[in-house]
Design a protein around this motif. Structure first.
Motif, PDB file in Angstrom:
ATOM      1  N   PRO A 193       8.538  10.706  -6.182  1.00 21.45           N
ATOM      2  CA  PRO A 193       8.460  11.646  -5.051  1.00 21.45           C
ATOM      3  C   PRO A 193       7.128  12.396  -5.018  1.00 21.45           C
ATOM      4  CG  PRO A 193       9.789  12.591  -6.826  1.00 21.45           C
ATOM      5  CD  PRO A 193       9.224  11.299  -7.340  1.00 21.45           C
ATOM      6  N   GLY A 194       6.679  12.701  -3.806  1.00 23.61           N
ATOM      7  CA  GLY A 194       5.504  13.556  -3.630  1.00 23.61           C
ATOM      8  C   GLY A 194       5.774  14.470  -2.455  1.00 23.61           C
ATOM      9  N   VAL A 195       4.948  15.526  -2.297  1.00 24.59           N
ATOM     10  CA  VAL A 195       5.170  16.469  -1.190  1.00 24.59           C
ATOM     11  C   VAL A 195       3.912  16.574  -0.336  1.00 24.59           C
ATOM     12  CG1 VAL A 195       5.664  18.873  -0.570  1.00 24.59           C
ATOM     13  CG2 VAL A 195       6.908  17.802  -2.448  1.00 24.59           C
ATOM     14  N   VAL A 196       4.099  16.405   0.973  1.00 26.68           N
ATOM     15  CA  VAL A 196       3.004  16.573   1.930  1.00 26.68           C
ATOM     16  C   VAL A 196       3.210  17.906   2.627  1.00 26.68           C
ATOM     17  CG1 VAL A 196       1.865  15.609   3.966  1.00 26.68           C
ATOM     18  CG2 VAL A 196       2.989  14.086   2.353  1.00 26.68           C
ATOM     19  N   GLU A 197       2.172  18.745   2.638  1.00 29.72           N
ATOM     20  CA  GLU A 197       2.253  20.011   3.385  1.00 29.72           C
ATOM     21  C   GLU A 197       1.615  19.786   4.745  1.00 29.72           C
ATOM     22  OE1 GLU A 197       0.919  23.552   1.445  1.00 29.72           O
ATOM     23  OE2 GLU A 197       1.873  22.981  -0.452  1.00 29.72           O
ATOM     24  N   TYR A 198       2.410  19.963   5.812  1.00 26.90           N
ATOM     25  CA  TYR A 198       1.905  19.703   7.155  1.00 26.90           C
ATOM     26  C   TYR A 198       2.561  20.660   8.133  1.00 26.90           C
ATOM     27  CZ  TYR A 198       0.235  17.014  11.144  1.00 26.90           C
ATOM     28  OH  TYR A 198      -0.411  16.628  12.303  1.00 26.90           O
ATOM     29  N   ASN A 199       1.748  21.332   8.956  1.00 31.42           N
ATOM     30  CA  ASN A 199       2.247  22.296   9.951  1.00 31.42           C
ATOM     31  C   ASN A 199       3.167  23.346   9.330  1.00 31.42           C
ATOM     32  OD1 ASN A 199       0.847  21.234  12.050  1.00 31.42           O
ATOM     33  ND2 ASN A 199       2.545  20.132  12.962  1.00 31.42           N
ATOM     34  N   GLY A 200       2.883  23.728   8.094  1.00 30.58           N
ATOM     35  CA  GLY A 200       3.696  24.751   7.423  1.00 30.58           C
ATOM     36  C   GLY A 200       4.984  24.219   6.823  1.00 30.58           C
ATOM     37  N   GLY A 209       0.787  -1.235   0.000  1.00 33.71           N
ATOM     38  CA  GLY A 209       0.000   0.000   0.000  1.00 33.71           C
ATOM     39  C   GLY A 209       0.815   1.278   0.000  1.00 33.71           C
ATOM     40  N   LYS A 210       2.099   1.212  -0.402  1.00 34.67           N
ATOM     41  CA  LYS A 210       2.951   2.421  -0.396  1.00 34.67           C
ATOM     42  C   LYS A 210       2.433   3.454  -1.405  1.00 34.67           C
ATOM     43  CE  LYS A 210       6.793   0.223  -1.347  1.00 34.67           C
ATOM     44  NZ  LYS A 210       6.234  -1.147  -1.443  1.00 34.67           N
ATOM     45  N   SER A 211       2.121   3.001  -2.626  1.00 33.78           N
ATOM     46  CA  SER A 211       1.647   3.926  -3.668  1.00 33.78           C
ATOM     47  C   SER A 211       0.284   4.506  -3.309  1.00 33.78           C
ATOM     48  CB  SER A 211       1.564   3.206  -5.022  1.00 33.78           C
ATOM     49  OG  SER A 211       2.844   2.742  -5.394  1.00 33.78           O
ATOM     50  N   THR A 212      -0.583   3.674  -2.710  1.00 32.84           N
ATOM     51  CA  THR A 212      -1.916   4.149  -2.294  1.00 32.84           C
ATOM     52  C   THR A 212      -1.773   5.241  -1.244  1.00 32.84           C
ATOM     53  OG1 THR A 212      -2.656   1.870  -2.642  1.00 32.84           O
ATOM     54  CG2 THR A 212      -4.196   3.347  -1.538  1.00 32.84           C
ATOM     55  N   LEU A 213      -0.822   5.051  -0.308  1.00 31.59           N
ATOM     56  CA  LEU A 213      -0.588   6.054   0.742  1.00 31.59           C
ATOM     57  C   LEU A 213      -0.089   7.359   0.124  1.00 31.59           C
ATOM     58  CD1 LEU A 213      -0.450   6.577   3.867  1.00 31.59           C
ATOM     59  CD2 LEU A 213       1.950   6.005   3.713  1.00 31.59           C
ATOM     60  N   LEU A 214       0.857   7.261  -0.812  1.00 30.93           N
ATOM     61  CA  LEU A 214       1.397   8.461  -1.475  1.00 30.93           C
ATOM     62  C   LEU A 214       0.288   9.203  -2.219  1.00 30.93           C
ATOM     63  CD1 LEU A 214       4.333   9.783  -2.177  1.00 30.93           C
ATOM     64  CD2 LEU A 214       3.883   8.878  -4.424  1.00 30.93           C
TER      65      LEU A 214
END
Length: 364
Positions: A101-108, A74-79
């Motif tokens: 690669p992907g980018v998560v925006e969290y707490n700025g 489930g790595k790709s599903t999570l991304l």
């Protein structure tokens, strides 16, 4: 005889040898030999050996998180769920063949999330795309090991073993051993605490195995012979790790409760989007990032554009993040927040910052 055959032979000898007081030196030497051979595997000589090492992914954002796991956990599903990136996901194995690669925006903060191809048993020896996956994992700030909750603990043990073999130490800190090679004078050995897991003779034997005959060794804590080998090699990576059990919708509630109570563990269901908020909280906590807000004289703090720093950052680090010339013209800083005894506190460049502190810098 190849390196892999030699490693197998030594592993077989270790498994046959009884562990007792009489064999501890022999076992210690065998372990040192294995570490030496694995080092040769990790650092192939010649251009042909270096070819194809690692996936070329530019480091971006405030921190890098590597997703590691067996195929179809489930790595790709999570991304895809956490970021706006699309990584091919399907119910068959080896859907992902390169690093996405992907980018998560969290707490700025912008956290780079890397979806790495599934690794298989024997990855440390180069099976599948194991070498490339592990080369990228060594550059991450946090490793997230994705596991299938329906397959129990076997996957976790296998992945830990693969990472251990390539010098990645999970959720442990560097051994507190001082080691320095010298040009002469023999081996000088000292310990600041009583040693129960290692001794001077063992240290001498290990040093001779690595053809080191002049060195200064100081044990500041009770460490094992394996820890000492890690210090000699000097290329070990100590990093935090988070174990994420996916597919919890397919197991009993008792099993979910048992898994969730383990240290450094989060249980989720990517398909049903369960517990993903807590996963992001845990990633933030394990990355140990700080948000620091700036304030101009006579104005309110800027809570929109916080600075993202690493734990242990000082006022000097804050100055460098704002502009490289500020530290030279620095007079003092006023800090409000958890790192101060009273608000505001007048501090110097060496003052340690805490999460959500507010800082006002006064120049000369």
């Amino acid at each position: 005889m190849g390196i892999l055959d030699k490693i197998q032979e030594i592993e077989h000898e270790i498994s046959r040898t009884q562990k007792n007081k009489a064999t501890e030196y022999h076992l210690g030497l065998l372990k040192a030999k294995i570490a030496k051979l694995r080092q040769q595997l990790l650092e192939p000589t010649g251009k042909a050996g270096q070819k194809g090492e690692g996936f070329d992914v530019m480091k971006s954002g405030d921190a890098r998180v590597a997703l590691i796991g067996f195929p179809s956990v489930g790595k790709s599903t999570l991304l895809n769920t956490l970021t706006s990136t699309h990584s091919e996901s399907a119910s068959y194995e080896f859907t992902t063949l390169t690093c996405i690669p992907g980018v998560v925006e969290y707490n700025g903060a912008n956290i780079q999330l890397l979806d790495l191809p599934g690794i298989i048993e024997g990855a440390a020896q180069g099976k599948g795309r194991g070498r490339q996956v592990i080369a990228v994992a060594r550059t991450a700030d946090l490793i997230v090991i994705m596991l299938d909750a329906t397959k129990g603990e076997i996957q976790r043990q296998l992945l830990e073993k693969e990472l251990e073999q390539v010098g990645i130490r999970l959720n442990t800190r560097k051994p507190n051993i001082y080691f320095k090679q010298k040009k002469g004078g023999g081996v000088s050995f000292n310990a600041m605490v009583p040693l129960t897991k290692c001794n001077e003779r063992m240290v001498q034997l290990i040093l001779h195995e690595y053809k080191i005959f002049n060195a200064e060794v100081l044990f500041r804590e009770d460490c094992t012979s394996d820890d000492f080998v890690d210090v000699i090699l000097g290329n070990r990576v100590y990093m935090p790790c988070l174990y994420v059990y996916n597919k919890i919708d397919q197991i009993s509630i008792e099993e979910v409760d048992r898994l969730a109570r383990q240290p450094h563990t989060v249980v989720v269901s990517c398909n049903m989007k369960m517990n993903l908020d807590f996963l992001l909280d845990s990633v933030w906590e394990h990355l140990a990032l700080l948000r620091v807000y700036t304030k101009k004289r006579g104005e309110k703090p800027d809570f929109e554009g916080g600075l993202i720093l690493r734990q242990g950052a000082t006022v000097e680090h804050v100055c460098h993040v704002i502009h490289r010339t500020i530290a030279q013209a620095f007079k003092y800083a006023l800090v409000w927040g958890q790192s101060t005894k009273y608000n505001p506190q007048r501090v110097g460049l060496s003052h340690l910052m805490a999460d959500e502190d507010v800082i006002q810098i006064v120049k000369k």
